[in-house]
Design a protein around this motif. Sequence first.
Motif, PDB file in Angstrom:
ATOM      1  N   SER A 137       8.621   8.937  27.773  1.00 52.10           N
ATOM      2  CA  SER A 137       8.021   7.652  27.758  1.00 52.10           C
ATOM      3  C   SER A 137       8.241   7.023  26.378  1.00 52.10           C
ATOM      4  CB  SER A 137       6.733   7.826  27.849  1.00 52.10           C
ATOM      5  OG  SER A 137       6.189   6.502  27.926  1.00 52.10           O
ATOM      6  N   LEU A 138       8.248   7.737  25.091  1.00 51.98           N
ATOM      7  CA  LEU A 138       8.361   6.990  23.867  1.00 51.98           C
ATOM      8  C   LEU A 138       9.900   6.804  23.773  1.00 51.98           C
ATOM      9  CD1 LEU A 138       5.995   9.171  21.657  1.00 51.98           C
ATOM     10  CD2 LEU A 138       5.863   6.858  22.380  1.00 51.98           C
ATOM     11  N   GLU A 162      12.125   6.232  25.951  1.00 52.78           N
ATOM     12  CA  GLU A 162      12.573   5.044  26.786  1.00 52.78           C
ATOM     13  C   GLU A 162      12.014   3.628  26.262  1.00 52.78           C
ATOM     14  OE1 GLU A 162      10.650   5.922  30.588  1.00 52.78           O
ATOM     15  OE2 GLU A 162      12.327   7.062  31.250  1.00 52.78           O
ATOM     16  N   SER A 163      10.965   3.796  25.591  1.00 56.14           N
ATOM     17  CA  SER A 163      10.288   2.522  24.955  1.00 56.14           C
ATOM     18  C   SER A 163      11.234   2.309  23.715  1.00 56.14           C
ATOM     19  CB  SER A 163       8.835   2.598  24.354  1.00 56.14           C
ATOM     20  OG  SER A 163       7.915   2.920  25.440  1.00 56.14           O
ATOM     21  N   VAL A 164      11.620   3.170  23.099  1.00 56.86           N
ATOM     22  CA  VAL A 164      12.581   2.944  21.501  1.00 56.86           C
ATOM     23  C   VAL A 164      13.745   2.336  22.335  1.00 56.86           C
ATOM     24  CG1 VAL A 164      13.918   4.138  19.914  1.00 56.86           C
ATOM     25  CG2 VAL A 164      11.442   4.685  20.364  1.00 56.86           C
ATOM     26  N   GLU A 223      14.679   0.517  25.011  1.00 56.54           N
ATOM     27  CA  GLU A 223      14.304  -0.866  25.457  1.00 56.54           C
ATOM     28  C   GLU A 223      14.105  -1.819  24.231  1.00 56.54           C
ATOM     29  OE1 GLU A 223      10.995  -1.371  28.093  1.00 56.54           O
ATOM     30  OE2 GLU A 223      11.866   0.283  29.583  1.00 56.54           O
ATOM     31  N   GLY A 224      13.529  -1.289  23.122  1.00 52.76           N
ATOM     32  CA  GLY A 224      13.541  -1.985  21.748  1.00 52.76           C
ATOM     33  C   GLY A 224      14.649  -2.033  21.094  1.00 52.76           C
ATOM     34  N   GLU A 278      16.747  -4.700  23.049  1.00 54.85           N
ATOM     35  CA  GLU A 278      16.346  -6.084  22.785  1.00 54.85           C
ATOM     36  C   GLU A 278      16.921  -6.609  21.468  1.00 54.85           C
ATOM     37  OE1 GLU A 278      12.085  -6.030  23.129  1.00 54.85           O
ATOM     38  OE2 GLU A 278      12.081  -5.759  25.581  1.00 54.85           O
TER      39      GLU A 278
END
Length: 147
Positions: A89-90, A92-94, A96-97, A100
């Motif tokens: 999960s972490l 995937e967040s990284v 996505e960041g 962006e």
Amino acid sequence: MFDLNARIRVFQQSLDSATFEAFGSDKVSQDEDTEMGNAREVEEAIRDLEAKLAQIISETNKMELEFQSEQNFHMQEQKVLDDLKHRISLMESVMEGSKELQELAMQTSRLEEACSSLGEKLQQKCICPSCQHDNVEMLGGIIQTSS
């Protein structure tokens, strides 16, 4: 567990049959030797049954310990799995960041190109078409007085 249940059933059946043999016969023996022999057989049967019971209890304890160790192993593996899910999960967040951030960098690059292009066009418009004199300095004074 099924094996243990089967052993307990066999034990109970042997206990019933030994009890039936010891107390279920209708013959009443008048001979004391025969009664003593039956008493010894009953005692031996009881000892055998106690030994079987002790063995079953020992095996049950062993199986319980095995079960506990398997349960502990399962709990540890579940913890590891939960940790891995959290890490995924972490990550995937990284990701996505990061995407962006790349998009923002590309937008900044496009804006810089547009600004540079506008600056060049402004500089070209500040050159007098007839005398080719650069009037950029005058533009700077106009901007300062209007502010």
